[in-house]
Enzyme design. Structure first.
Site, PDB file in Angstrom:
ATOM      1  N   GLU A  12      -6.372  -6.436   3.336  1.00 59.04           N
ATOM      2  CA  GLU A  12      -6.340  -7.278   2.411  1.00 59.04           C
ATOM      3  C   GLU A  12      -7.505  -7.275   1.202  1.00 59.04           C
ATOM      4  OE1 GLU A  12      -4.338 -10.665   3.133  1.00 59.04           O
ATOM      5  OE2 GLU A  12      -3.409 -10.362   5.159  1.00 59.04           O
TER       6      GLU A  12
ATOM      7  N   GLY B 151     -24.543  -0.190  28.523  1.00 60.61           N
ATOM      8  CA  GLY B 151     -23.628   0.858  28.952  1.00 60.61           C
ATOM      9  C   GLY B 151     -22.308   0.372  28.963  1.00 60.61           C
TER      10      GLY B 151
ATOM     11  N   SER C 113      -6.726   0.451  -2.634  1.00 58.96           N
ATOM     12  CA  SER C 113      -7.428  -0.603  -3.322  1.00 58.96           C
ATOM     13  C   SER C 113      -6.782  -0.785  -4.856  1.00 58.96           C
ATOM     14  CB  SER C 113      -8.968  -0.253  -3.360  1.00 58.96           C
ATOM     15  OG  SER C 113      -9.578  -0.308  -2.099  1.00 58.96           O
TER      16      SER C 113
ATOM     17  N   SER D 217     -14.309  -4.651   1.422  1.00 53.76           N
ATOM     18  CA  SER D 217     -15.412  -5.674   1.052  1.00 53.76           C
ATOM     19  C   SER D 217     -15.918  -5.188  -0.251  1.00 53.76           C
ATOM     20  CB  SER D 217     -16.554  -5.179   1.991  1.00 53.76           C
ATOM     21  OG  SER D 217     -16.262  -5.657   3.379  1.00 53.76           O
TER      22      SER D 217
ATOM     23  N   THR E  25       0.708  -1.257   0.116  1.00 57.12           N
ATOM     24  CA  THR E  25      -0.086  -0.059   0.024  1.00 57.12           C
ATOM     25  C   THR E  25       0.866   1.068   0.033  1.00 57.12           C
ATOM     26  OG1 THR E  25      -1.690  -1.095   1.074  1.00 57.12           O
ATOM     27  CG2 THR E  25      -1.743   1.260   1.372  1.00 57.12           C
TER      28      THR E  25
END
Length: 394
Positions: A377, A354, A146, A380, A140
């Protein structure tokens, strides 16, 4: 045989997943280690964002850092499902530990085993798989997430050497790794055809570590920036063939997606485990909240989704072990498991009320950790592209 495969078979729940006796032993060994060593440190590791180096040293000694790598290269020589089980069991208690192990194994040990030459394997893989060294993988970039084919890091030939300039961001294990693999553009060919892969060590001249950003979750999993400023590498640092680096790493990500699916599965299971315990103990209106149908339905939905995710993850791992095509199934497993991990974590916080919104209970950490699984990796959205392309191609 590695320690990871030699634990006595004891106190195992009845297996309904078709696991071999060896796989059940591995699962039990890792579960016991996760419960006794990893879980007690998990909250503090998250709070301080401190990498659990001692834990990784212990995991290296137990053979966890090279589970799917053959014994001749320092690994345990076990199947990929055993590796997925290991990640799942660690993630049940600590997403950070599971993520760093997954990155080390899937993203540097496996590409070295699959694509490196014998000299590179002997020099690097044996130390990585045996747990002596930790590894990191640089893909990256600030402008290439992406769209990994948009790599801007360049490697220019100078005599017999390559000179690299550029940077990589969000690199898991960056600050603790001794060995790195990184991609760089070695030609001006369009698209991904000019991208190559290189392996190098931490003390390489021209290499430095840059900014370490604060993370929402998996805070105990180290990450950072790799900086290349006229970093000079010898010809033998090239992994495989020039111009094939992108192809290598796409194949690597197929395997990695199974491990992230296993991580998401473990987080989801941890959410259910903690929610059942809390619901049985917490009393409101004179009775345990587990007696209320609203809580029962949330637990039931979590259980159904986890069951489905486990089928997908184990199936993808088994396809890989059988030498069958598994890329689409890996994408399905990663997509579904990561999204149900976030849903299960959200329900777990709701069940805890809570208290779930405080750091007194682990479910808020699970909620933050789960989100990484929908991004790392391949997001979605990328998984949906992979799956839809396979459908339309068929």
């Amino acid at each position: 045989m590695s320690t990871v495969a030699s634990s006595p078979l004891s106190n195992l729940a009845k297996d309904k997943w078709g696991l071999s006796e060896e796989q059940q032993m591995i699962r039990q060994t890792v579960r016991e280690f996760a419960t006794s060593v990893v879980e007690p440190k998990a909250a503090e590791v998250d709070r301080t964002a401190e990498f659990p180096l001692d834990t990784f040293k212990q995991m290296g000694e137990m053979g966890f850092l090279g589970i799917p790598i053959p014994e001749e290269y320092g690994g345990a020589g076990l199947d990929y499902l055993s590796y997925a089980l290991t990640i799942e069991e660690l993630a049940r208690v600590c997403g950070s530990t599971a993520l760093s192990l997954a990155a080390h194994t899937s993203l540097i040990c496996l590409p070295l085993y699959n694509f490196a030459n014998e000299a590179q394997k002997q020099k690097y893989l044996t130390k990585l798989a045996s747990g002596e060294w930790l590894g990191a993988y640089g893909l990256t970039e600030p402008n290439a997430g992406s769209d990994a084919g948009g790599t801007l890091t360049k490697a220019v030939k100078d005599g017999n050497d390559w000179v690299l300039n550029g940077s990589k961001i969000f690199i898991t294990n960056a600050n603790y790794a001794q060995v790195y693999i990184a991609t760089a553009r070695t030609s001006d060919e369009p698209g991904t055809r000019g991208i190559s892969a290189f392996v190098f060590e931490r003390d390489t001249k021209g290499f430095s570590l840059g900014q370490k950003d604060e993370k929402l979750g998996t805070r105990g999993s180290d990450w950072g920036t790799l900086q290349f400023d006229d970093m000079r590498l010898p010809a033998e640092a090239l992994v495989g063939e020039a111009g094939q680096g992108f192809k290598y790493f796409m194949k690597t990500l197929d395997s990695g997606r199974i491990s992230i699916g296993a991580m998401a599965l473990g987080i989801a299971q941890g959410c259910l485990d903690k929610s059942i315990l809390y619901a049985q103990q917490r009393k409101q209106f004179g009775k345990a909240i587990s007696e209320f149908q609203a809580i029962q339905f949330m637990l039931a939905d979590m259980a159904v989704e986890i069951e489905g995710a486990r089928h997908l993850v184990y199936h993808a791992a088994r396809l890989r072990d059988a030498g069958q095509p598994y890329g689409t199934e890996a994408a399905m497993a990663k997509l579904y498991a990561s999204e149900i991990a976030s849903r299960c974590a959200n329900r777990a916080v709701q069940i805890h009320g809570g208290y779930g919104y405080t750091k007194d209970f682990p479910v808020e950490r699970y909620l933050r950790d789960a989100k990484l699984c929908e991004i790392g990796e391949g997001t979605s959205e990328i998984q949906r592209i992979v799956i839809s392309r396979a459908l339309l191609r068929d």
